[in-house]
Design a protein around this motif. Structure first.
Motif, PDB file in Angstrom:
ATOM      1  N   MET A 424      44.529  33.385  48.061  1.00  0.00           N
ATOM      2  CA  MET A 424      43.730  32.338  47.411  1.00  0.00           C
ATOM      3  C   MET A 424      42.622  32.933  46.560  1.00  0.00           C
ATOM      4  O   MET A 424      42.394  32.496  45.426  1.00  0.00           O
ATOM      5  CB  MET A 424      43.137  31.394  48.457  1.00  0.00           C
ATOM      6  CG  MET A 424      42.264  30.315  47.828  1.00  0.00           C
ATOM      7  SD  MET A 424      41.727  29.050  48.985  1.00  0.00           S
ATOM      8  CE  MET A 424      40.614  28.096  47.906  1.00  0.00           C
ATOM      9  N   VAL A 425      41.912  33.943  47.079  1.00  0.00           N
ATOM     10  CA  VAL A 425      40.802  34.534  46.327  1.00  0.00           C
ATOM     11  C   VAL A 425      41.322  35.211  45.058  1.00  0.00           C
ATOM     12  O   VAL A 425      40.703  35.107  43.984  1.00  0.00           O
ATOM     13  CB  VAL A 425      40.026  35.531  47.211  1.00  0.00           C
ATOM     14  CG1 VAL A 425      38.912  36.198  46.418  1.00  0.00           C
ATOM     15  CG2 VAL A 425      39.440  34.812  48.421  1.00  0.00           C
ATOM     16  N   ASN A 426      42.465  35.894  45.160  1.00  0.00           N
ATOM     17  CA  ASN A 426      43.072  36.507  43.969  1.00  0.00           C
ATOM     18  C   ASN A 426      43.416  35.450  42.925  1.00  0.00           C
ATOM     19  O   ASN A 426      43.239  35.670  41.718  1.00  0.00           O
ATOM     20  CB  ASN A 426      44.338  37.267  44.355  1.00  0.00           C
ATOM     21  CG  ASN A 426      44.059  38.551  45.108  1.00  0.00           C
ATOM     22  OD1 ASN A 426      42.908  38.940  45.266  1.00  0.00           O
ATOM     23  ND2 ASN A 426      45.104  39.202  45.582  1.00  0.00           N
ATOM     24  N   ALA A 427      43.931  34.316  43.384  1.00  0.00           N
ATOM     25  CA  ALA A 427      44.298  33.246  42.454  1.00  0.00           C
ATOM     26  C   ALA A 427      43.072  32.707  41.720  1.00  0.00           C
ATOM     27  O   ALA A 427      43.115  32.458  40.504  1.00  0.00           O
ATOM     28  CB  ALA A 427      45.016  32.123  43.209  1.00  0.00           C
ATOM     29  N   ILE A 428      41.957  32.534  42.458  1.00  0.00           N
ATOM     30  CA  ILE A 428      40.723  32.069  41.817  1.00  0.00           C
ATOM     31  C   ILE A 428      40.225  33.101  40.812  1.00  0.00           C
ATOM     32  O   ILE A 428      39.804  32.761  39.697  1.00  0.00           O
ATOM     33  CB  ILE A 428      39.641  31.792  42.883  1.00  0.00           C
ATOM     34  CG1 ILE A 428      40.081  30.681  43.839  1.00  0.00           C
ATOM     35  CG2 ILE A 428      38.320  31.433  42.213  1.00  0.00           C
ATOM     36  CD1 ILE A 428      40.208  29.320  43.225  1.00  0.00           C
TER      37      ILE A 428
END
Length: 502
Positions: A424-428
């Protein structure tokens, strides 16, 4: 003779001194590990290159540590030397033993570095020892604490993110939609903590008409379970049309292990996605490569907790080369649904898929966790899309969509699989056009899981062949080398005897 000896000693000493001086200026290390574990990443070098103010690292490490902790201290010191060289002297450090300086011990504890109690053996006796393994970083008036320095795997990430956190002046804002049954920011604690390094994370209320969504570099919608009003969803259209970036983790189904049943979830978000051409079906994805659930089973007179593989918990281990998933090792998606694209606007790119042995089960359905025995016949599908990217939309908007919203939720446990959080953090980061920390976040010692082609009862023959090959091949090579060596020596002796005879 003595003069030559003195000259030689002086010459060697001069060469060693020169090499030592040069080594202080030019640090070189050959790193042959697969993931370049002992080489500073590009993200770290960029952070250090752009430092405007010096950073001081005060490392609180105890002396007389056990061997494994002594290695951590040595690795940390070597890494700080590299940071100093890469930053051209902007990173300085010192080591302090708090066990010797009581005032420094109080300083460390007050700063957030807690001692760790370990058991050590000394003269055939076991005793408890309090040790410190933390560091405090300072840049001007700003301070950041690493409570405990871990092994090589997370050392660089801890240091670089601490420096980055202090050096970022104006953090862009990232919004997380609240309400509609979605998890709170506290439930997303690990995601919140990771995002806070680069962003100001704020709650978003879509029902607030005064809220300007364009202030957010990206907005995340995670696992809503209640209906979202059409007027609130319409605001997302305007946000996308003006170049907004959305992360969506949607639950189209809900699995309840207590009742052993699965139901459909409708929030209105699925219809909004369908209007963009993204279809998230109300089906469960089953995967032969899955997580496990704990059940109680009778064994004799006792009830024992047993781990049973449960295909409704797909375990993704194969990833695309996309920046969002690069470096991830495994992500578990509880009760996920398939994602597909039927639209005409934009380009859809799958980034997360099931294994080559998968299946779909339409909701509503029931589970038989204990008695159901799955075979290869139950998995007739392959590479089902579980998440993807839609970009190239009019106005420059982007969407990252996953057919599961629970994977980044820490909940009451306060912890989640590390790569679930990283996904999720990579996607953001990718949506916000800041991919600097992605490679660093997923940098670690790679595991070597058994390949899918060797899993399952059907492939027992392949596994046994590889097992006996690994056991027998080295022995065979040693025997062959012995025969070759013996024959070579024998031929040499015969040749020598013939020469003497002549």
């Amino acid at each position: 003779m003595k003069k030559i000896t003195v000259v030689s000693i002086l010459l060697v000493s001069g060469i060693l001194l020169l090499v030592n001086v040069i080594s202080q200026k030019f640090f070189v290390r050959l790193d042959f590990t697969e993931g370049q574990q002992y080489t500073l990443s590009k993200a770290t070098r960029d952070i250090l290159k752009n430092l405007d103010n010096p950073v001081t690292v005060t490392a609180y490490f105890s002396e007389d540590l056990p061997p494994e902790m002594t290695k951590i201290r040595k690795d940390f010191q070597e890494m700080l030397v590299e940071y100093g060289n890469a930053s051209k002297g902007m990173v300085d450090y010192e080591f302090i033993d708090p066990n010797v300086h009581k005032d420094k011990e109080e300083e460390a504890v007050q700063s957030g570095i807690r001692p760790v109690v370990i058991s050590v053996r000394e003269k055939d006796q076991s005793k408890q020892q309090r040790v410190f393994l933390g560091a405090i970083l300072k840049m001007n008036e700003q301070t950041d604490v690493i409570p405990m320095v871990v092994s090589d795997e997370g050392m660089e990430y801890s240091l670089s993110t601490s420096i980055k956190k202090m050096s970022v002046v104006n953090k862009p804002s990232v919004g997380v939609v609240q309400g509609y049954g979605a998890p709170t920011l506290q439930d997303l604690g690990e995601v919140y903590q990771s995002l806070s390094i680069l962003y100001t994370v704020m709650p978003v209320n879509l029902d607030d008409n005064a809220l300007d969504l364009q202030q957010f570099k990206a907005i995340a919608i995670v696992a809503p379970s209640d209906t979202i009003p059409p007027a609130s969803l319409a605001k997302l259209n305007g946000y996308l049309a003006n170049g907004g970036k959305l992360f969506i983790g949607i639950n189209r189904v809900n699995g309840d292990l207590q009742s052993q049943s699965g139901t459909v979830v409708n929030t209105g978000l699925e219809m909004w996605l369908a209007s963009k051409g993204i279809m998230v079906d109300s089906s469960f994805v089953l995967d032969a490569q899955s997580g496990a659930v704990t059940v109680q089973q009778q064994q004799g007179f006792f009830m024992m907790n047993t781990q049973i593989p449960f295909p409704y918990l797909p375990l993704v281990k194969q990833f695309s080369g996309h920046a969002i998933t690069k470096g991830l090792e495994q992500v578990i998606l509880p009760f996920a649904s398939p994602v597909s694209f039927t639209g005409t606007e934009g380009t859809f790119t799958p980034i997360l898929t099931s294994s080559s042995k998968a299946a779909l089960s339409p909701a509503p359905t029931t589970f038989d966790v204990i008695n159901k025995k799955y075979t290869s016949a139950d998995f007739q599908m392959s590479n089902i899309t579980l998440g993807g990217i839609l970009d190239g939309l009019p106005g420059g908007g982007k969407l990252v969509v996953f057919g599961d919203g629970d994977f980044p939720v820490s909940g009451e446990r306060g912890s989640q699989n590390k790569d679930n959080i990283n996904l999720m953090v990579n996607a953001i980061d990718w949506l916000s056009d800041d991919t600097g920390l992605i490679a660093l976040r997923t940098k670690g010692i790679a595991t070597r899981p058994i390949k899918e082609e060797y899993l399952g009862d059907d492939n027992a023959g392949k596994r046994n062949f590889m097992k006996y090959l690994n056991f027998g091949l080295p022995i065979l090579l040693v025997i062959l080398y012995g025969i070759f060596r013996s024959q070579t020596q024998r031929n040499l002796r015969l040749k020598r005897m013939q020469e003497r005879y002549l």
